[in-house]
Design a protein around this motif. Structure first.
Motif, mmCIF file in Angstrom:
data_model
loop_
_atom_site.group_PDB
_atom_site.id
_atom_site.type_symbol
_atom_site.label_atom_id
_atom_site.label_comp_id
_atom_site.label_asym_id
_atom_site.label_seq_id
_atom_site.Cartn_x
_atom_site.Cartn_y
_atom_site.Cartn_z
ATOM 1 N N PRO A 20 0.825 -1.213 0.000
ATOM 2 C CA PRO A 20 0.000 0.000 0.000
ATOM 3 C C PRO A 20 0.854 1.255 0.000
ATOM 4 N N TYR A 21 0.388 2.267 -0.743
ATOM 5 C CA TYR A 21 1.061 3.564 -0.778
ATOM 6 C C TYR A 21 0.242 4.527 0.071
ATOM 7 N N LYS A 22 0.769 4.858 1.245
ATOM 8 C CA LYS A 22 0.066 5.713 2.196
ATOM 9 C C LYS A 22 -1.326 5.124 2.461
ATOM 10 N N ASP A 23 -2.367 5.958 2.374
ATOM 11 C CA ASP A 23 -3.715 5.465 2.652
ATOM 12 C C ASP A 23 -4.552 5.341 1.388
ATOM 13 N N THR A 24 -3.890 5.193 0.239
ATOM 14 C CA THR A 24 -4.618 5.129 -1.017
ATOM 15 C C THR A 24 -4.800 3.682 -1.453
ATOM 16 N N LYS A 25 -5.503 3.511 -2.578
ATOM 17 C CA LYS A 25 -5.708 2.187 -3.139
ATOM 18 C C LYS A 25 -4.612 1.828 -4.138
ATOM 19 N N TRP A 26 -3.656 2.753 -4.345
ATOM 20 C CA TRP A 26 -2.552 2.419 -5.227
ATOM 21 C C TRP A 26 -1.514 1.620 -4.461
ATOM 22 N N LEU A 27 -0.988 0.579 -5.089
ATOM 23 C CA LEU A 27 0.006 -0.280 -4.461
ATOM 24 C C LEU A 27 1.365 -0.048 -5.098
ATOM 25 N N MET A 28 2.326 0.281 -4.279
ATOM 26 C CA MET A 28 3.669 0.574 -4.786
ATOM 27 C C MET A 28 4.385 -0.716 -5.159
ATOM 28 N N PRO A 29 4.828 -0.821 -6.415
ATOM 29 C CA PRO A 29 5.569 -2.026 -6.813
ATOM 30 C C PRO A 29 6.873 -2.146 -6.030
ATOM 31 N N PRO A 262 -15.657 5.611 -18.018
ATOM 32 C CA PRO A 262 -15.616 4.274 -17.395
ATOM 33 C C PRO A 262 -14.587 3.319 -18.004
ATOM 34 N N HIS A 263 -13.962 3.699 -19.120
ATOM 35 C CA HIS A 263 -13.166 2.717 -19.870
ATOM 36 C C HIS A 263 -12.025 2.141 -19.044
ATOM 37 N N HIS A 264 -11.156 2.992 -18.523
ATOM 38 C CA HIS A 264 -10.009 2.478 -17.780
ATOM 39 C C HIS A 264 -10.417 1.878 -16.446
ATOM 40 N N GLU A 265 -11.422 2.454 -15.822
ATOM 41 C CA GLU A 265 -11.944 1.880 -14.580
ATOM 42 C C GLU A 265 -12.393 0.441 -14.805
ATOM 43 N N ASN A 266 -13.123 0.237 -15.898
ATOM 44 C CA ASN A 266 -13.644 -1.093 -16.191
ATOM 45 C C ASN A 266 -12.533 -2.053 -16.621
ATOM 46 N N GLU A 267 -11.564 -1.537 -17.351
ATOM 47 C CA GLU A 267 -10.411 -2.363 -17.711
ATOM 48 C C GLU A 267 -9.695 -2.889 -16.469
ATOM 49 N N GLU A 268 -9.438 -1.977 -15.539
ATOM 50 C CA GLU A 268 -8.720 -2.367 -14.318
ATOM 51 C C GLU A 268 -9.518 -3.400 -13.533
ATOM 52 N N ALA A 269 -10.822 -3.191 -13.421
ATOM 53 C CA ALA A 269 -11.662 -4.105 -12.640
ATOM 54 C C ALA A 269 -11.669 -5.504 -13.243
ATOM 55 N N GLN A 270 -11.963 -5.607 -14.524
ATOM 56 C CA GLN A 270 -12.086 -6.932 -15.145
ATOM 57 C C GLN A 270 -10.729 -7.625 -15.261
ATOM 58 N N SER A 271 -9.644 -6.852 -15.426
ATOM 59 C CA SER A 271 -8.315 -7.451 -15.533
ATOM 60 C C SER A 271 -7.836 -7.983 -14.189
ATOM 61 N N CYS A 272 -8.082 -7.205 -13.136
ATOM 62 C CA CYS A 272 -7.714 -7.681 -11.798
ATOM 63 C C CYS A 272 -8.508 -8.939 -11.449
ATOM 64 N N ALA A 273 -9.792 -8.936 -11.813
ATOM 65 C CA ALA A 273 -10.629 -10.093 -11.532
ATOM 66 C C ALA A 273 -10.158 -11.318 -12.314
ATOM 67 N N TYR A 274 -9.820 -11.121 -13.558
ATOM 68 C CA TYR A 274 -9.393 -12.245 -14.400
ATOM 69 C C TYR A 274 -8.064 -12.822 -13.920
ATOM 70 N N HIS A 275 -7.113 -11.957 -13.600
ATOM 71 C CA HIS A 275 -5.769 -12.407 -13.207
ATOM 72 C C HIS A 275 -5.654 -12.668 -11.703
ATOM 73 N N ASN A 276 -6.727 -12.394 -10.975
ATOM 74 C CA ASN A 276 -6.735 -12.582 -9.522
ATOM 75 C C ASN A 276 -5.588 -11.809 -8.868
ATOM 76 N N THR A 277 -5.510 -10.528 -9.221
ATOM 77 C CA THR A 277 -4.476 -9.653 -8.680
ATOM 78 C C THR A 277 -5.128 -8.384 -8.151
ATOM 79 N N THR A 278 -4.408 -7.636 -7.340
ATOM 80 C CA THR A 278 -4.968 -6.414 -6.759
ATOM 81 C C THR A 278 -4.670 -5.168 -7.588
#
Length: 508
Positions: A20-29, A262-278
């Motif tokens: 986690p990066y601070k208190d956001t939903k972005w995860l630092m690689p 919604p395009h990138h939001e939806n891309e991120e959602a379905q890709s994370c779901a498909y690859h089982n990643t955060t």
């Protein structure tokens, strides 16, 4: 190249452990920081770019939906993305593997096909060809990989089927398939939740669910699947094509700001779901709108200017300079005043190169001096510009610094009381020219003069200075001559010294 991409896929499926990066939903690689910071819409601030391999990165840009001619709004987006890519490659030595998706199956393409009584494939090929011609005219580098929806149908079908099998998506009676947003807890992380997503219908379980696959309608192209005939939804295309090329994780995903939701939001959602990643894409890069009188330029508003029309009035370098003078994340207003300002700035650089040529070739009686003040100015600007580019690709700051450097050099060149100082003047001209060409400016009008007479004069002058320095055993001047030789080699010009007449050649 074909052998390269499976290697990327294997490496990128386990790119980094994320934290986690601070208190956001972005995860630092967890990998290799490259010393560059970029704005991240999830973290809502600049974050460090961290790569699995310190010198290799993957990049995907959402390309056009090819149902009509591109306009200068597209030009602004793709020129600015091209500038950012060039910065990463030329200033920070990152090897970018670039891909772009072309949407060649879509409602608008089908409508154009029906309206013109032309096969949808013919419509798409026509406007895709126009797009690449326009990009070449703007000096936008073509991506290494081009993915077209029509060529990835089986891959898209497999991607949708994977989401259905894990119950992250559901099939409707009409053959459509929807992503179930209620089962993805992080939906809305790229942008605050909107009031509505795609148009609601009775087949959807939740208001925000979006179509992965659209059930067939009479007269539309369709493909058979286990849940019925139909065609891909818009968002699923990019996810499936990117995953095919780059695997389960991507470094950079780019496009216009209008694609964030919604395009990138939806891309991120379905890709994370498909690859089982955060986290699927580590860095989202969004380009601000090009606006006309406080209005976004768009085909639906019928206020677009075709790219060929732009280039009839202004050249590609002038438009690119306008893009460099603005900040990529913010809106840029297009008008004659803005373009004239960019043209004036671009001309200042061209005139400076001509002034340098005249200066170093002038018949002055003064002896050349090694101007430490000018060299110090050059060093300061070099460091300042690198820092500006590290901080979210601040090209406007770089342009201002280069103009200030020109001002300092002009004071020396145009002052009768100043000593003759060709070495720092030439190094400044060389640095400015290399910086601007790394940004993608071509200097078509002045390139011939710079690459021929200016180099000839430089080589001849350096030869005279070098012989005098050898005879007088002046180590400082010899050091300066070596510096000029090394600088010229970085500009792909190799100087061959001789006791009589020097020569030079272009090198790769």
């Amino acid at each position: 190249m074909r052998k390269l991409f499976p290697i990327f896929k294997r490496n990128l499926t386990h790119v980094c452990r994320l934290k986690p990066y601070k208190d956001t939903k972005w995860l630092m690689p967890n990998g290799n920081p490259v010393g560059v910071y970029v704005y991240n819409c999830v973290a809502q601030e600049k974050v460090p770019i961290i790569l699995n391999d310190p010198k290799i990165a993957t990049w995907y840009s959402c390309g056009p939906t090819v149902y009509d001619s591109a306009h200068i709004g597209h030009a602004s987006c793709y020129v600015k993305l091209d500038i950012i890519q060039r910065i990463l490659k030329s200033f920070f030595d990152i090897k970018l593997v670039t891909a772009m998706g072309i949407t060649d199956i879509d409602d608008k393409i089908i409508k154009k096909s029906n309206d013109t009584q032309t096969d949808f494939r013919t419509v798409a090929k026509k406007f895709e060809h126009e797009f690449w011609v326009d990009m070449a005219a703007l000096n936008v580098e073509k991506p290494m990989i081009i993915t077209r929806v029509s060529e990835h149908i089986e891959n898209i079908k497999s991607f949708v089927e994977g989401l259905v099998n894990t119950e992250m998506a559901y099939a409707a009676d009409d053959g459509s398939v929807y992503f179930d947003t209620s089962k993805y807890s992080s939906y809305g992380k790229l942008q605050k939740m909107q009031d509505s997503g795609e148009p609601s219908c009775d087949s959807k379980k939740n208001k925000m669910d979006f179509a992965l696959w659209k059930g067939s309608k009479p007269g539309e192209p369709s493909w058979k699947t286990v849940w019925g005939e139909g065609r891909p939804g818009w968002h699923i295309e990019c996810s499936a094509m990117v995953s095919k090329v780059f695997g389960s994780q991507l470094d950079f995903h780019a496009g216009g700001i209008d694609l964030q939701f919604p395009h990138h939001e939806n891309e991120e959602a379905q890709s994370c779901a498909y690859h089982n990643t955060t986290q699927w894409a580590n860095y989202w890069i969004h380009i601000g709108h090009l606006i006309l009188k406080d209005t976004k330029m768009s085909k639906s508003l019928q206020n677009t200017i075709p790219i060929p029309s732009l280039l009839e009035t202004y050249n590609a370098d002038t438009f690119r300079m306008a893009c460099l003078m603005s900040k990529y994340r913010y809106s840029m207003e297009y008008n004659d005043e803005m373009m004239k300002s960019a043209e004036d700035v671009f001309n200042k650089f061209k005139f400076f190169f001509k002034d340098v040529e005249v200066y170093i070739n002038s018949n002055v009686e003064r002896t050349a001096e090694y101007n430490d003040n000018l060299l110090n100015d050059l060093h300061v600007v070099e460091e300042k510009n690198l820092d500006a580019l590290r901080q979210d690709f601040n090209t406007s700051s770089c342009v201002n610094s280069l103009l200030n450097l020109i001002g300092n050099a002009n004071k020396v060149m145009k002052s009768e009381s100043s000593n003759f100082s060709p070495v720092p003047i030439l190094l400044i001209a060389d640095y400015i020219y290399n910086t601007l060409t790394k940004f993608g400016l071509k200097f078509q009008d002045s390139k011939e003069n710079i690459s021929s007479s200016l180099i000839d004069v430089l080589v001849d002058f350096r030869h005279t200075v070098r012989l005098n320095a050898i005879e007088s055993k002046n180590k400082d001047l010899l050091k300066a001559c070596d510096l000029v030789r090394d600088k010229m080699k970085t500009a792909k010009v190799q100087i061959n010294d001789s006791k009589k007449t020097p020569s030079w050649v272009y090198v790769k």
